[in-house]
Scaffold this motif. Structure first.
Motif, PDB file in Angstrom:
ATOM      1  N   UNK A 174       0.853  -1.182   0.000  1.00 13.03           N
ATOM      2  CA  UNK A 174       0.000   0.000   0.000  1.00 13.03           C
ATOM      3  C   UNK A 174       0.898   1.244   0.000  1.00 13.03           C
ATOM      4  N   UNK A 175       0.414   2.379  -0.610  1.00 10.52           N
ATOM      5  CA  UNK A 175       1.207   3.602  -0.669  1.00 10.52           C
ATOM      6  C   UNK A 175       0.897   4.550   0.481  1.00 10.52           C
ATOM      7  N   UNK A 176       1.920   5.329   0.874  1.00 12.34           N
ATOM      8  CA  UNK A 176       1.760   6.393   1.853  1.00 12.34           C
ATOM      9  C   UNK A 176       2.351   7.661   1.255  1.00 12.34           C
ATOM     10  N   UNK A 177       1.598   8.753   1.270  1.00 13.65           N
ATOM     11  CA  UNK A 177       2.047  10.020   0.704  1.00 13.65           C
ATOM     12  C   UNK A 177       2.024  11.097   1.787  1.00 13.65           C
ATOM     13  N   UNK A 178       3.144  11.832   1.923  1.00 12.33           N
ATOM     14  CA  UNK A 178       3.245  12.899   2.923  1.00 12.33           C
ATOM     15  C   UNK A 178       2.505  14.146   2.444  1.00 12.33           C
ATOM     16  N   UNK A 179       1.747  14.781   3.372  1.00 10.13           N
ATOM     17  CA  UNK A 179       0.962  15.959   3.021  1.00 10.13           C
ATOM     18  C   UNK A 179       1.409  17.220   3.781  1.00 10.13           C
ATOM     19  N   UNK A 180       1.833  17.059   5.022  1.00  9.67           N
ATOM     20  CA  UNK A 180       2.158  18.227   5.847  1.00  9.67           C
ATOM     21  C   UNK A 180       3.166  17.791   6.902  1.00  9.67           C
ATOM     22  N   UNK A 181       4.029  18.762   7.314  1.00  8.04           N
ATOM     23  CA  UNK A 181       5.099  18.389   8.244  1.00  8.04           C
ATOM     24  C   UNK A 181       4.548  18.072   9.630  1.00  8.04           C
ATOM     25  N   UNK A 182       5.247  17.132  10.310  1.00 12.85           N
ATOM     26  CA  UNK A 182       4.898  16.740  11.668  1.00 12.85           C
ATOM     27  C   UNK A 182       5.949  17.281  12.633  1.00 12.85           C
ATOM     28  N   UNK A 183       5.646  17.181  13.911  1.00 11.16           N
ATOM     29  CA  UNK A 183       6.648  17.506  14.914  1.00 11.16           C
ATOM     30  C   UNK A 183       7.631  16.345  15.005  1.00 11.16           C
ATOM     31  N   UNK A 184       8.913  16.679  15.070  1.00 15.70           N
ATOM     32  CA  UNK A 184       9.940  15.652  15.022  1.00 15.70           C
ATOM     33  C   UNK A 184       9.751  14.607  16.110  1.00 15.70           C
ATOM     34  N   UNK A 185       9.344  15.019  17.305  1.00 16.71           N
ATOM     35  CA  UNK A 185       9.214  14.074  18.409  1.00 16.71           C
ATOM     36  C   UNK A 185       7.808  13.484  18.515  1.00 16.71           C
ATOM     37  N   UNK A 186       6.975  13.771  17.509  1.00 15.20           N
ATOM     38  CA  UNK A 186       5.633  13.189  17.486  1.00 15.20           C
ATOM     39  C   UNK A 186       5.327  12.598  16.100  1.00 15.20           C
ATOM     40  N   UNK A 187       5.954  11.449  15.795  1.00 15.92           N
ATOM     41  CA  UNK A 187       5.677  10.827  14.493  1.00 15.92           C
ATOM     42  C   UNK A 187       4.243  10.307  14.414  1.00 15.92           C
ATOM     43  N   UNK A 188       3.782  10.141  13.169  1.00 26.12           N
ATOM     44  CA  UNK A 188       2.483   9.516  12.910  1.00 26.12           C
ATOM     45  C   UNK A 188       2.710   8.013  12.887  1.00 26.12           C
ATOM     46  N   UNK A 189       1.942   7.262  13.650  1.00 25.33           N
ATOM     47  CA  UNK A 189       2.112   5.823  13.721  1.00 25.33           C
ATOM     48  C   UNK A 189       1.009   5.126  12.931  1.00 25.33           C
ATOM     49  N   UNK A 190       1.463   4.339  11.929  1.00 25.53           N
ATOM     50  CA  UNK A 190       0.539   3.510  11.152  1.00 25.53           C
ATOM     51  C   UNK A 190       0.593   2.102  11.730  1.00 25.53           C
ATOM     52  N   UNK A 191      -0.572   1.560  12.054  1.00 23.31           N
ATOM     53  CA  UNK A 191      -0.648   0.227  12.653  1.00 23.31           C
ATOM     54  C   UNK A 191      -1.281  -0.741  11.660  1.00 23.31           C
ATOM     55  N   UNK A 192      -0.602  -1.912  11.468  1.00 26.95           N
ATOM     56  CA  UNK A 192      -1.118  -2.963  10.586  1.00 26.95           C
ATOM     57  C   UNK A 192      -1.426  -4.174  11.463  1.00 26.95           C
ATOM     58  N   UNK A 193      -2.629  -4.742  11.257  1.00 29.93           N
ATOM     59  CA  UNK A 193      -3.057  -5.921  12.009  1.00 29.93           C
ATOM     60  C   UNK A 193      -3.563  -6.972  11.034  1.00 29.93           C
ATOM     61  N   UNK A 194      -3.203  -8.268  11.289  1.00 32.27           N
ATOM     62  CA  UNK A 194      -3.728  -9.323  10.421  1.00 32.27           C
ATOM     63  C   UNK A 194      -4.786 -10.133  11.157  1.00 32.27           C
ATOM     64  N   UNK A 195      -5.309 -11.186  10.543  1.00 30.29           N
ATOM     65  CA  UNK A 195      -6.437 -11.927  11.125  1.00 30.29           C
ATOM     66  C   UNK A 195      -6.043 -12.775  12.332  1.00 30.29           C
ATOM     67  N   UNK A 196      -4.741 -12.922  12.543  1.00 35.13           N
ATOM     68  CA  UNK A 196      -4.279 -13.641  13.727  1.00 35.13           C
ATOM     69  C   UNK A 196      -3.872 -12.658  14.835  1.00 35.13           C
TER      70      UNK A 196
END
Length: 657
Positions: A174-196
């Motif tokens: 899957x693709x991820x595209x950056x749109x706007x700057x974040x705070x260095x010490x506050x990253x955006x966390x993407x979480x992936x979960x599977x069926x197990x």
């Protein structure tokens, strides 16, 4: 608080391909280069009993699949989609996993391999560092799930869509595209979960960066050249473009090149010749400059012509400049230009007009407002005139004889006629050049094919009408053995015997002549009166003799009349020579010289360039047939057919066959 974005386990988007549906299509396809076979997932992970769809993104149709080990996984193909299913109760190895390969093959025998890994349970892993990664605004990155257990769900924190755009899952990517700057010490966390319920977290920071381009220059061959592309290696999105020409103020008006951006790729499209600085600015004010040069158009003529040919020395021709930079000029004509061209001009619309003057090749120089230059070779080709049954040349030798300079023709002891011609048909007694009953080149009589050339002369006595025939058979279109000939007939009145007084040369080689009667050893006429002409048209004729029906089927290039005995060496040396008007006029022995190479339809006469002057000009006459009045007044009809076919045709230099 987090908001979950759920995605179905979808197959990757695929490019549709037309399948080969008939043998004719396959034959047509076989002549084209085969495309590489490409799939959107070359490595997949499955649980026992699960399945996944892999898309074919490039190939040649007629796809089929071949699993290496169906005890591990099976595969089917439908159109451009390959479905792989892990066998329910496959035998696993000690690490509780196993693997196999599925081959995808197309009709051109191109192959793609898909590695299939099967397990009871997978750890969820991705192709990113554990600490995550940084993006710049507008940057797009693909995240691939390396191993997992299917039914993947992706979630991002509430409000994360301000900073990131997460695209659809395609297979395990899957693709991820950056749109706007974040705070260095506050990253955006993407979480992936599977069926197990396996989980992986990917921290992403969007940074402000200095704008960096893959290249800072571009050169275009001309204003209509294809667009060029420059990648943005780093930047902050929201790109705008201004343009600076020389030391002027930057402006948004794109006059020389137009720039645009899509997915961090700058497109430069040329519009006009010139140099310009393209200033790229992102939304954070970072700038980069691209130096762009658009070269001027090359000068091109209509039809992409690179040379110009004129068939005949009085022909005019026009051709337009189809591509260039305006303000076209023709360099001043040189002495070499003026040798072959009467004139050459270019008008304000870029139309070049040329009028021929002499056979040969010269070069014109064309320039334009951008300083572009084109050297244009111009060739004036020699052509012949088809005389055949309806036209011939009439030369009033009696009028010439009445002048002071022409009195000599009433008592001649030396004479040579030459003619370069191509017989187009064959017919008894057709004639090519000479004076009826005096001195004439024609064909033998009595038949219409396999004719020999014949030299006919003035009677020696009442019983002797000398005719000497060549051994060579005359070729023609009619007999499918047509050839170009140079034939010279020579009279030398000083000889003691007729067989020595009359000579024929074919293509520069003396011909062995056969007399048509018993007069080879008879004493010849020691002088000829060229005005004592037989037949009905009392003139020197080319393409006919004195009788109306003795016309010649031929294309004639040159004819010459000398008041000397030309030798074999001289004849061979000047076989195909094109004398200039000045050379011919200054040669006192070359009395008549006719070049039938004007190339224009409205031709009433071919001027005599020999020293005999205009009294020996060759006028175009019409043959009189049937019940037509047998009049031989000078015709004003042009030397053209009544139709579109030109009477002027290319010339070849004769040679010994």
């Amino acid at each position: 608080m987090k908001r979950k974005l759920s995605f179905l386990f979808l197959s990757a988007l695929t490019i549709p391909f037309l399948m080969v549906s008939c043998s004719d299509d396959k034959e047509e396809q076989e002549v084209k280069p085969a495309a590489d076979l490409v799939v959107d997932n070359s490595s997949v992970t499955l649980l026992q009993g699960d399945e996944i769809t892999v898309g074919i993104t490039s190939g040649n149709g007629d796809y089929y699949v071949k699993p290496f080990d169906e005890s591990v996984a099976t595969a089917t193909v439908n159109g451009n989609k390959v479905t792989i299913k892990a066998t329910e109760n496959s035998e696993l190895e000690e690490n509780n996993r196993t693997e196999t390969t599925v081959l995808v093959i197309d009709g051109r025998k191109k192959v793609a391999r898909i590695q299939v890994q099967v397990a009871k349970l997978w750890n969820l892993t991705v192709d990113t560092p554990e600490e995550g990664f940084d993006l710049f605004i507008g940057e797009k990155r693909l995240i691939k799930i390396l191993t997992g257990n299917g039914d993947y769900q992706i979630s991002v924190p509430e409000g994360a869509d301000k900073y990131l755009e997460v695209g659809e899952l395609s297979g395990q990517t899957f693709p991820v595209t950056a749109k706007f700057e974040t705070e260095t010490d506050h990253p955006i966390e993407i979480t992936i979960t599977d069926k197990k319920d396996k989980t992986v977290v990917i921290p992403i920071v969007v940074n402000i960066v200095d704008l960096t381009l893959k290249s800072n220059e571009a050169v275009f061959a001309e204003p209509d050249a294809e667009s060029q592309y420059i990648a943005i290696e780093k930047g902050n999105g929201g790109y705008t473009f201004t343009y600076q020409v020389e030391d002027g103020e930057p402006t948004v008006e794109a006059t020389i090149v137009e720039a645009s951006e899509d997915e961090n790729l700058i497109t430069l499209k040329p519009k006009a010749r010139g140099d310009v600085k393209v200033i790229v600015t992102d939304q954070k004010g970072s700038e980069e400059v691209i130096a762009v040069k658009v070269n001027p158009y090359e000068i091109k003529l209509e039809g992409n012509a690179t040379s110009l040919s004129l068939n005949g020395f009085e022909v005019s021709k026009e051709i337009s400049i189809s591509r260039g930079n305006g303000e076209y000029k023709l360099a001043e004509l040189t002495d070499d230009n003026l040798k072959y061209l009467e004139s050459a001009t270019i008008d304000e619309n870029g139309k070049l007009a040329v009028k021929a003057k002499w056979m040969g090749t010269t070069a014109l120089t064309i320039t334009d407002a951008a300083g572009q230059k084109m050297e244009l070779p111009v060739t004036v080709n020699a052509v012949s005139s088809r005389l055949e049954h309806d036209r011939y040349l009439h030369i009033d030798i009696k009028k010439y004889a009445e002048s002071l300079q022409g009195a000599w023709v009433k008592s001649v002891d030396k004479l040579t006629f030459e003619v370069i011609f191509y017989p187009t048909s064959s017919r008894s007694l057709q004639s090519f050049i000479g004076l009826e009953g005096v001195f004439l080149l024609r064909c033998e009589s009595g038949k219409d094919t396999n004719l020999r050339f014949e030299l006919a002369t003035k009677k020696i006595s009442a019983d002797n009408d000398p005719r000497f025939r060549s051994k060579q058979i005359m070729g023609s279109d009619r007999q499918n053995n047509g050839k170009w000939y140079h034939v010279a007939i020579v009279y030398d009145g000083s000889q003691a015997k007729a067989k020595d007084a009359y000579t024929m040369y074919i293509n520069g080689v003396k011909e062995e002549l056969t007399p048509a009667g018993n007069y080879a050893d008879a004493e010849p006429n020691h002088t000829l009166n060229l005005t004592d002409i037989g037949g009905t048209d009392h003139a020197l004729l080319i393409g006919r003799s004195g009788e109306n029906w003795r016309y010649g089927y031929c294309k004639v290039y040159q004819a010459r009349m000398w008041k000397t005995v030309r030798t074999e060496t001289e004849i061979k040396r000047d076989l195909c020579k094109l004398f200039t008007k000045e050379e011919a006029n200054e040669n006192q022995d070359l009395v008549g010289y006719w070049v039938l190479s004007k190339g224009i339809g409205e031709t009433e006469k071919f001027e005599n360039w020999g020293s005999g002057g205009e009294d020996l000009d060759g006028y175009v006459y019409r043959q009189a047939f049937g019940n037509e009045e047998r009049s031989f007044e000078k015709s004003t009809l042009p030397a053209t057919y009544n139709g579109s076919k030109s009477r002027f045709e290319p010339v070849e230099c004769p040679h010994s066959y």
